[in-house]
Design a protein around this motif. Structure first.
Motif, PDB file in Angstrom:
ATOM      1  N   ASP A   6       0.857  -1.190   0.000  1.00 32.74           N
ATOM      2  CA  ASP A   6       0.000   0.000   0.000  1.00 32.74           C
ATOM      3  C   ASP A   6       0.890   1.236   0.000  1.00 32.74           C
ATOM      4  O   ASP A   6       1.528   1.543   1.007  1.00 32.74           O
ATOM      5  N   HIS A   8      -0.405   4.212  -0.870  1.00 34.74           N
ATOM      6  CA  HIS A   8      -1.357   5.314  -0.745  1.00 34.74           C
ATOM      7  C   HIS A   8      -1.808   5.914  -2.072  1.00 34.74           C
ATOM      8  O   HIS A   8      -2.101   7.095  -2.143  1.00 34.74           O
ATOM      9  N   ASN A  11      -6.080   1.235  -5.633  1.00 35.00           N
ATOM     10  CA  ASN A  11      -7.223   0.441  -5.242  1.00 35.00           C
ATOM     11  C   ASN A  11      -6.718  -0.961  -4.903  1.00 35.00           C
ATOM     12  O   ASN A  11      -6.495  -1.787  -5.767  1.00 35.00           O
ATOM     13  N   ARG A  13      -8.090  -3.042  -2.556  1.00 33.05           N
ATOM     14  CA  ARG A  13      -9.128  -3.947  -2.104  1.00 33.05           C
ATOM     15  C   ARG A  13      -9.463  -4.984  -3.178  1.00 33.05           C
ATOM     16  O   ARG A  13      -9.604  -6.169  -2.873  1.00 33.05           O
TER      17      ARG A  13
ATOM     18  N   ARG B  90     -11.780   9.264  -3.377  1.00 33.73           N
ATOM     19  CA  ARG B  90     -10.840   8.376  -2.694  1.00 33.73           C
ATOM     20  C   ARG B  90     -11.584   7.281  -1.923  1.00 33.73           C
ATOM     21  O   ARG B  90     -11.223   6.107  -1.963  1.00 33.73           O
ATOM     22  N   ARG B  94     -11.168   3.433  -2.744  1.00 33.21           N
ATOM     23  CA  ARG B  94     -10.614   2.543  -1.707  1.00 33.21           C
ATOM     24  C   ARG B  94     -11.586   1.444  -1.323  1.00 33.21           C
ATOM     25  O   ARG B  94     -11.176   0.397  -0.834  1.00 33.21           O
TER      26      ARG B  94
END
Lengths: 208, 252
Positions: A6, A8, A11, A13, B90, B94
């Protein structure tokens, strides 16, 4: 255990859910110590090349990636993550990548629509465990404006868009996929299962 | 070869799929995740969820839809409706969305397009344009679910959002939406030739011939459709077989 890096931007997930679907355990982390404990690493990515390398450095993740690769741990770069494996990119300036694979990242020519978005075919150039149970000319989902030009013989697959570009690479323990396997339904899930070493789950994936 | 895409659109109101005719007269048509899985199995190339409630208190419901979809669906999906800030973007990304469609917010805050593109990449940013014809060869941009006119010319607007960093244009003909009379092919052709980014045709699909007209004559890269698939008049597999028979490249 697969460590999903990660930094930042991305995506994560979907990548984790895809591994879950094929029965592989993974975790998402931005902590160098946690990622150092993983058996395999995945470098996903969406966004800009320069910003990605910046974030990786700021978070201290570039060092753990280099060390893990040096120890022989498998690393899979996805989309921008694959591009970061190369020497340099001319996306928005000139930025240095990891240089695990010699080569450059270039923008598609203006003769085609950019980004290259949608389902396009992979032409298998060289077989490898990553491509086990993957059919030649399968459609997979791409979203990118830049493509890799390797200076080494690392291409497992190429794809035609304006020109034949490298869509899957492998060099020893380092592999890269330019498209999004986590969004490429059966074909993509098979490749993630292959990377994870749970290729025996192919029957399950086939039923999706 | 790059395939043309078929994208079912699911209008979501408070966590349920509905479809409007000309944006009103809604009919409940089911659970979003179940529909998403069904369409994926049928061969949909992508999915779009439009949150038509789009109120801030509905945000949690939509995020839940996104999370659950991301667990079950391994093709790309876009979320639109009520996205106003890069923080909203975001949050959706996410939670598992691949792309964000913005419409009204892009008109009121064009920097949102460039900031979103800078932060998340151009491929995440779909600018949805609701177009209404005001004179021969002239279309105007509407916002707020088609209720509010703007001074913007559609062609100038799509070129502007392309330069700001939009990755795709989702072009809805308000004149055709819900009519099943076919896409506005003329509008599509104008927009497709004005920009270099992919154009998704929306509004008016009633038959398989309409899909062909949008892709072939309108030069669209993808077709978005709702009721033609929702009410099972055609399956996606039928649509792909038909389009393939007309030499349109489709994923198999």
């Amino acid at each position: 255990m697969i460590g999903i890096i990660d930094y930042h931007l991305n995506n994560l997930r979907s990548v984790q859910k895809a591994f879950e679907k094929v029965g592989a355990e993974s975790f998402i982390s931005d902590q160098p110590e946690a990622l150092a404990g993983a058996d395999k690493l995945v470098l996903p990515g969406v966004g800009a090349f320069g910003k990605a390398m910046d974030n990786l450095r700021t978070l201290g993740l570039d060092a753990v990636i280099r060390r893990s690769v040096g120890e022989g741990k498998p690393l899979l770069g996805i989309c921008l993550g694959m591009q970061l494996l190369f020497t340099r990119s001319d996306e928005g300036g000139s930025f240095d990548g990891f240089d695990f694979i010699r080569g450059e990242i270039k923008q598609f020519p203006s003769t085609v629509k950019v980004p290259h978005i949608g389902w396009n075919q992979i032409d298998i150039r060289r077989d490898a465990p990553l491509l086990r149970a993957v059919t030649d000319h399968s459609f997979v989902y791409f979203v990118h404006s830049y493509y890799a030009v390797p200076e080494e013989d690392v291409a497992l697959c190429t794809t035609d868009y304006a020109l034949p570009f490298t869509s899957v690479v492998q060099k020893e323990n380092i592999s890269g996929i330019q498209f999004h396997p986590e969004k490429s339904q059966t074909t993509g899930l098979r490749m993630l299962a292959n990377f994870a070493g749970v290729g025996d789950r192919h029957a399950v994936i086939g039923a999706l | 070869m790059l395939a043309k895409r078929i994208i079912p659109c699911l209008d979501v109101d408070r966590g349920r799929v509905v479809k409007g005719t000309n944006f009103v007269d809604l009919v409940d048509a089911g659970d979003p995740i179940e529909q998403a899985k069904y369409y994926t199995a049928e061969g949909a190339d992508e999915l779009v969820f439009l949150d038509i409630t789009a109120s801030s208190d509905n945000r949690a419901t939509m995020l839940d839809v996104v999370r659950r979809t991301a667990e079950e669906v391994f093709i790309p999906f876009t979320i639109g409706g009520g996205i106003r800030t890069t923080a909203d973007m975001r949050e959706m990304l996410r939670s598992g969305a691949d792309k964000i469609a913005i419409n009204t917010a892009a008109v009121s805050t064009p920097e949102l397009v460039s900031e979103g593109a800078d932060r998340f990449g151009v491929q995440c940013i779909v600018v949805a344009v609701d177009a209404k014809q005001i004179a021969p060869g002239q279309w105007r941009v509407f916002v707020n679910g088609g209720r509010t006119s703007t001074p913007l010319d559609v062609i100038e607007w799509v070129q502007m959002v392309e330069s700001l960093g939009a990755g795709e244009i989702l072009l809805t003909s308000m004149d055709r939406d819900g009519t099943k009379d076919g896409y506005d092919v003329e509008l599509l052709r104008r927009v497709a030739s004005a920009v270099r980014i992919p154009v998704i045709a929306s509004g008016g699909a009633g038959t398989l011939e309409h899909l062909y007209a949008a892709l072939h004559d309108g030069h669209a890269d993808a077709v978005l459709a709702a009721s033609i698939f929702h009410f099972r008049r055609h399956t996606i597999a039928e649509a792909k077989d038909y389009l393939r028979s007309k030499h349109i490249i489709m994923r198999h």
